[in-house]
Design an enzyme around this catalytic site. Structure first.
Site, PDB file in Angstrom:
ATOM      1  N   SER A   1      78.085   7.807  70.194  1.00 22.09           N
ATOM      2  CA  SER A   1      79.019   9.035  69.796  1.00 22.09           C
ATOM      3  C   SER A   1      79.905   8.669  69.588  1.00 22.09           C
ATOM      4  O   SER A   1      80.235   7.244  69.112  1.00 22.09           O
ATOM      5  CB  SER A   1      78.433  10.184  70.691  1.00 22.09           C
ATOM      6  N   LYS A   2      80.862  10.122  69.335  1.00 20.96           N
ATOM      7  CA  LYS A   2      82.111   9.061  68.999  1.00 20.96           C
ATOM      8  C   LYS A   2      82.891   8.649  69.924  1.00 20.96           C
ATOM      9  O   LYS A   2      83.536   7.777  69.624  1.00 20.96           O
ATOM     10  CB  LYS A   2      82.864  10.432  68.498  1.00 20.96           C
ATOM     11  N   ARG A   3      82.173   8.605  71.232  1.00 24.47           N
ATOM     12  CA  ARG A   3      82.806   7.670  72.372  1.00 24.47           C
ATOM     13  C   ARG A   3      83.116   6.531  72.079  1.00 24.47           C
ATOM     14  O   ARG A   3      84.457   5.593  71.915  1.00 24.47           O
ATOM     15  CB  ARG A   3      82.807   8.036  73.264  1.00 24.47           C
TER      16      ARG A   3
ATOM     17  N   GLY B   1      83.486   4.836  68.801  1.00 21.42           N
ATOM     18  CA  GLY B   1      84.644   4.690  67.717  1.00 21.42           C
ATOM     19  C   GLY B   1      82.802   5.674  66.146  1.00 21.42           C
ATOM     20  O   GLY B   1      82.782   6.428  66.820  1.00 21.42           O
TER      21      GLY B   1
ATOM     22  N   GLU C   1      83.668   7.639  58.791  1.00 23.17           N
ATOM     23  CA  GLU C   1      85.040   6.768  59.750  1.00 23.17           C
ATOM     24  C   GLU C   1      84.510   5.449  59.214  1.00 23.17           C
ATOM     25  O   GLU C   1      85.875   4.740  59.162  1.00 23.17           O
ATOM     26  CB  GLU C   1      84.252   7.165  60.889  1.00 23.17           C
TER      27      GLU C   1
END
Ligand code: GLU
Length: 462
Positions: free
Chosen positions: A235-237, A239, A245
């Site tokens: 997940s975004k956690r 990176g 992105e």
């Protein structure tokens, strides 16, 4: 072989989705087959033209070209409705008002692992009401078993007795997801359905639709989930979790493709750099492990660094320049092409993405940064004294190039009988304003004598 990528355009292209797209693409390109793109736009609110374009853009950036035009799933709605009607006409499906509560009550009565059968159930809609479009359409699940033939996971057998008669269309006849996917794959002649493991539970329903249509099923490959380095679902956690992105962070598409291709690919542990054309030749879906794969951005970063350098200085300069323009720093380097080339050349060993160039080497263009800690540590009284000696030495270096600066400063270190870093770090901080930069001799040479001495003077005054 004919494969497809079938994204629901709800925003960014997640790296898990990108991996599914890539594996399909590799299979198609490696076999001389076709790679189709189907946009599953049935969620009309989220499937905006911008969201669709985002996905296409991410695929283009990765270099995953598709065959033919992308097709929108909603354009097939008439066909889906016609199939529903045929299934009803052939009594392979029926209309039913059964709710989740009814299904629950059925299980309470018949046993929890008994799938819901609504064909003879009180919620079955009468022929008259059915003709008026009352009740959702459920598919009759026949006796027997449903086998998912999966190239990654092997065969998975679902006993039909456990499967509920699935709803395949709403009361208004509009198709539901599993029906639409099964028909679209069939109509497109898809031979291999390669997608994320999160779809595994949908697959028996899609197979039942195909069976009811008397059609042959494709082969499947369900790709294991991606985890972060901590073993939790990516997940975004962790990176960067989307292609966009990664692009913004300055990764090269070839490195991303290489990294994604190797994720969870059984027997190539000792190999890291495999060029795209070789990946195409060697990729084998059957070798993909069924265990979750770990997406580790540090490894990607490392691999990207290798790709950055391997492409040669010209390409690297162009990539850095393109990235600077995108990041809004274009004007800072405009007209300074020679310095940019030198700056990239002396930075390349220290950067792993083009995004890291500017923080490292921007001072060459804009003046020293303002890192107070570095100044306090390296420009205190004793170090200033060394810096004054450095100034004197540099004033006499001729020609003012890396080699001569290097030799003169090393001689100075010897003369003064001090540690090299007590001489070099003050100069670095004078030039860069921080304690990290490309090589200090290289940096001085890149700036030239005049600018170097000017910065040293400023540091000595400050
Ligand atoms: N549209 C689905 C998704 O984005 C994929 C469906 C499929 O590959 O069958 O998750």
């Amino acid at each position: 072989m004919r494969v497809r990528f079938a994204p629901s355009p709800t925003g960014l292209l997640h790296v898990g989705g990108a991996r599914a797209a890539l594996y399909n693409w590799l299979m198609a390109r490696g076999s001389g087959g076709e790679f189709l793109l189907r946009i599953e736009d049935t969620d009309r609110e989220r499937s905006t033209p911008e969201n669709i374009e985002q996905i296409l853009d991410a695929l283009r950036w990765l270099g995953l070209d598709w065959d033919g035009e992308p097709v929108l799933q909603t354009t097939h709605e008439e066909r889906h409705r016609a199939v529903v009607q045929t299934l009803l006409d052939e009594d392979k499906a029926y209309r039913s008002t059964a709710t989740a509560e009814d299904v629950k009550a059925f299980k309470a009565e018949h046993g929890a692992d008994r799938g819901f059968r609504g064909g003879d159930h009180p919620t079955r809609v009468s022929a008259e009401d059915a003709a008026r479009g009352v009740g959702a359409v459920r598919l009759r699940v026949p006796e027997g078993e449903t086998v998912v033939r999966d190239l990654v996971r092997g065969d998975t057998t679902f006993k039909n007795v456990h499967l509920d008669d699935p709803v395949v269309a709403r009361a208004d006849g509009s198709p539901l997801y599993n029906l639409a996917v099964a028909i679209d794959d069939l109509d497109a002649g898809i031979t291999h359905v390669v997608r994320g493991e999160d779809h595994l539970s949908n697959t028996p329903k899609q197979l039942l639709v195909l069976q009811a249509m008397g059609a042959e099923a494709p082969l499947y490959a369900h790709l294991p989930l991606l985890h972060g380095p901590d073993g939790k679902k990516l997940s975004k956690r962790h990176g960067a979790a989307s292609v966009q992105e990664l692009r913004d962070a300055g990764y090269l598409p070839d490195a991303v493709v290489n990294y994604l291709a190797l994720l969870g690919w059984g027997d190539v542990d000792d190999e890291t750099e495999i060029p795209r054309d070789e990946l195409v030749k060697r990729f084998d879906i059957a070798r993909v492990s069924k265990n979750p794969a770990r997406f580790d951005e540090q490894k990607l970063r490392w691999l990207n660094g290798r790709y950055l350098r391997a492409q040669g200085l010209d390409a690297l300069v162009a990539a850095v320049q393109g990235h600077l323009i995108e990041a809004g720093h274009g004007h800072m380097v405009a007209g300074k092409e020679d310095l940019l080339r030198t700056a990239v050349e002396i930075s390349q060993e220290k950067i792993t993405t083009v995004d890291e160039f500017w923080p490292l080497a921007g001072f060459l263009f804009t003046g020293p940064a303002d890192d107070l800690q570095a100044r306090e540590k390296w420009l205190d009284e004793p170090h200033r004294e060394h810096l004054a000696a450095v100034r004197e030495t540099l004033a006499g270096v001729d020609p003012f190039d890396t080699e001569h600066v290097d030799a003169a400063l090393r001689a100075l270190v010897g003369e003064r009988g001090v540690k090299a870093k007590d001489v070099f770090q003050p100069l670095r901080v004078a030039l860069a304003g921080r304690a990290i930069s490309p090589g200090v001799f290289e940096s001085a040479a890149a700036l030239g004598r005049e600018e170097t001495l000017r910065r040293v003077d400023l540091a000595l005054e400050g």
